[in-house]
Motif scaffolding. Structure first.
Motif, PDB file in Angstrom:
ATOM      1  N   THR A 120      34.496  89.127  60.570  1.00  0.00           N
ATOM      2  CA  THR A 120      32.673  89.187  59.149  1.00  0.00           C
ATOM      3  C   THR A 120      33.283  89.954  58.122  1.00  0.00           C
ATOM      4  OG1 THR A 120      32.272  90.813  60.871  1.00  0.00           O
ATOM      5  CG2 THR A 120      32.413  88.512  61.724  1.00  0.00           C
ATOM      6  N   PRO A 135      32.801  86.568  64.413  1.00  0.00           N
ATOM      7  CA  PRO A 135      33.423  85.210  64.236  1.00  0.00           C
ATOM      8  C   PRO A 135      32.814  84.039  64.148  1.00  0.00           C
ATOM      9  CG  PRO A 135      35.016  86.289  64.353  1.00  0.00           C
ATOM     10  CD  PRO A 135      33.703  87.063  64.875  1.00  0.00           C
ATOM     11  N   ALA A 148      30.665  92.416  53.745  1.00  0.00           N
ATOM     12  CA  ALA A 148      31.205  90.995  54.107  1.00  0.00           C
ATOM     13  C   ALA A 148      32.041  89.352  53.267  1.00  0.00           C
ATOM     14  CB  ALA A 148      29.581  90.298  54.623  1.00  0.00           C
ATOM     15  N   ARG A 197      26.959  86.919  62.519  1.00  0.00           N
ATOM     16  CA  ARG A 197      28.086  87.243  62.249  1.00  0.00           C
ATOM     17  C   ARG A 197      27.669  89.107  62.289  1.00  0.00           C
ATOM     18  NH1 ARG A 197      31.559  84.216  60.439  1.00  0.00           N
ATOM     19  NH2 ARG A 197      32.738  86.211  58.666  1.00  0.00           N
TER      20      ARG A 197
END
Length: 314
Positions: free
Chosen positions: A254, A28, A231, A23
């Motif tokens: 991400t 992903p 994030a 990530r």
């Protein structure tokens, strides 16, 4: 062993386990949207839990078996026939060369999983054979299946198995998802926090493997659109300035720039793959320590049938 796709259904693709540890590079996790159902199907044909299988969304495929093969179907409920014989979910089924399998529309849940003894050969990229549709890699040429595709399956022997009743997940149109507050839950007014966890949300038509829009009471966030990107993960619930929350799913990016107002607990992430437009969702508030304990209890429960439960549920 081979099987030919005669009709791919709405969106059928090869999925397996996720891509982990990437990530920070913008990759992903992906993988099966409902890894629990993937593992249950693979268990019935003697595969590792994350062997590549067909994930069929809303309308299943029609396949012709070119050689004898064992398979199993789990996940979202649909009607299926092997030739003139009805196929039951959660059972090992043995097909002969020339047999045709027709999987119809999913009537409860969103995705069915078809696993084959020995798994399906698929392109391994960045540690997984799962299909990433956005980037166009993994699975079968990085895309959804099409009519005429020939799937190469393994040659493993398989015994006849049936999933015990206590290990057959209930598939419904109303779901409870355990969730914790997240980094920007405080950007909501107190009344909106109560609405977030106290409302019956409805999954909007804008729903796919990247995320699901939740219809319900409009929420007010105080970010004013100036929040820096941060994030995000599958199960993160973000709220744009229009007040309509989005529940991020397995193929979500991400990072994101909208307030993160809740996070679905890991114990319930596999449920995201079965949410479909029109389904009702209730967020069940949990403290982080409680969510961890419930995850541990769930892993212990599933290990009785799925030895690798810790990997697929986490």
């Amino acid at each position: 062993m081979t099987a030919t796709v005669l009709n791919p259904g709405m969106q059928s693709m090869l999925q397996s386990g996720p891509r982990t540890g990437l990530r920070h590079q913008g990759v992903p996790s992906g993988g099966a949207a409902d890894p629990l159902s993937l593992a249950l199907a693979n268990r019935l044909v003697g595969n590792a839990w994350d062997a590549a299988a067909i994930e069929a969304a809303l309308l299943g495929p029609t396949l012709r078996f070119d050689t004898d093969c064992a398979f199993a179907i789990t996940g979202g409920l649909a009607k299926a026939r092997l030739g003139d014989v009805e196929v039951c979910w959660h059972e090992t089924v043995f097909a002969q060369a020339g047999d045709e399998l027709r999987v119809g529309a999913v009537i409860a849940g969103a995705r069915s999983y078809i696993a084959f003894a020995g798994g399906v050969q698929a392109e391994r990229v960045l540690g997984s054979t799962s299909t990433n549709l956005q980037a166009g890699f993994g699975g079968f040429e990085g895309r959804a299946l099409q009519a005429g595709d020939v799937l190469q399956t393994g040659t493993a022997e398989s015994e006849a198995l049936v999933t015990p009743e206590e290990f057959r997940p209930i598939v419904s149109s109303s779901w409870g998802l355990r969730a914790c507050e997240a980094a920007e839950t405080g950007s909501l007014r107190n009344t909106d926090r109560e609405s977030l966890f106290g409302s019956n949300w409805v999954v909007d038509r804008r729903a796919d493997r990247m995320g699901l829009r939740l219809d319900g009471p409009a929420l007010e966030v105080s970010s004013d659109g100036r929040m820096p990107s941060a994030a995000v993960f599958p199960g993160t619930i973000q709220c744009p300035e229009d007040g309509v929350p989005y529940l991020l799913s397995v193929d979500a990016g991400t990072v994101g720039g909208y307030p993160r107002i809740a996070q679905v607990a890991r114990a319930d992430l596999h449920v995201l793959g079965q949410l479909r437009p029109g389904d009702h969702v209730r967020l069940l508030r949990r403290e982080p320590d409680d969510a961890v304990k419930e995850l541990q209890d769930k892993i212990a429960y599933w290990r009785r049938w799925l030895p690798d439960a810790a990997q697929l549920i986490c």
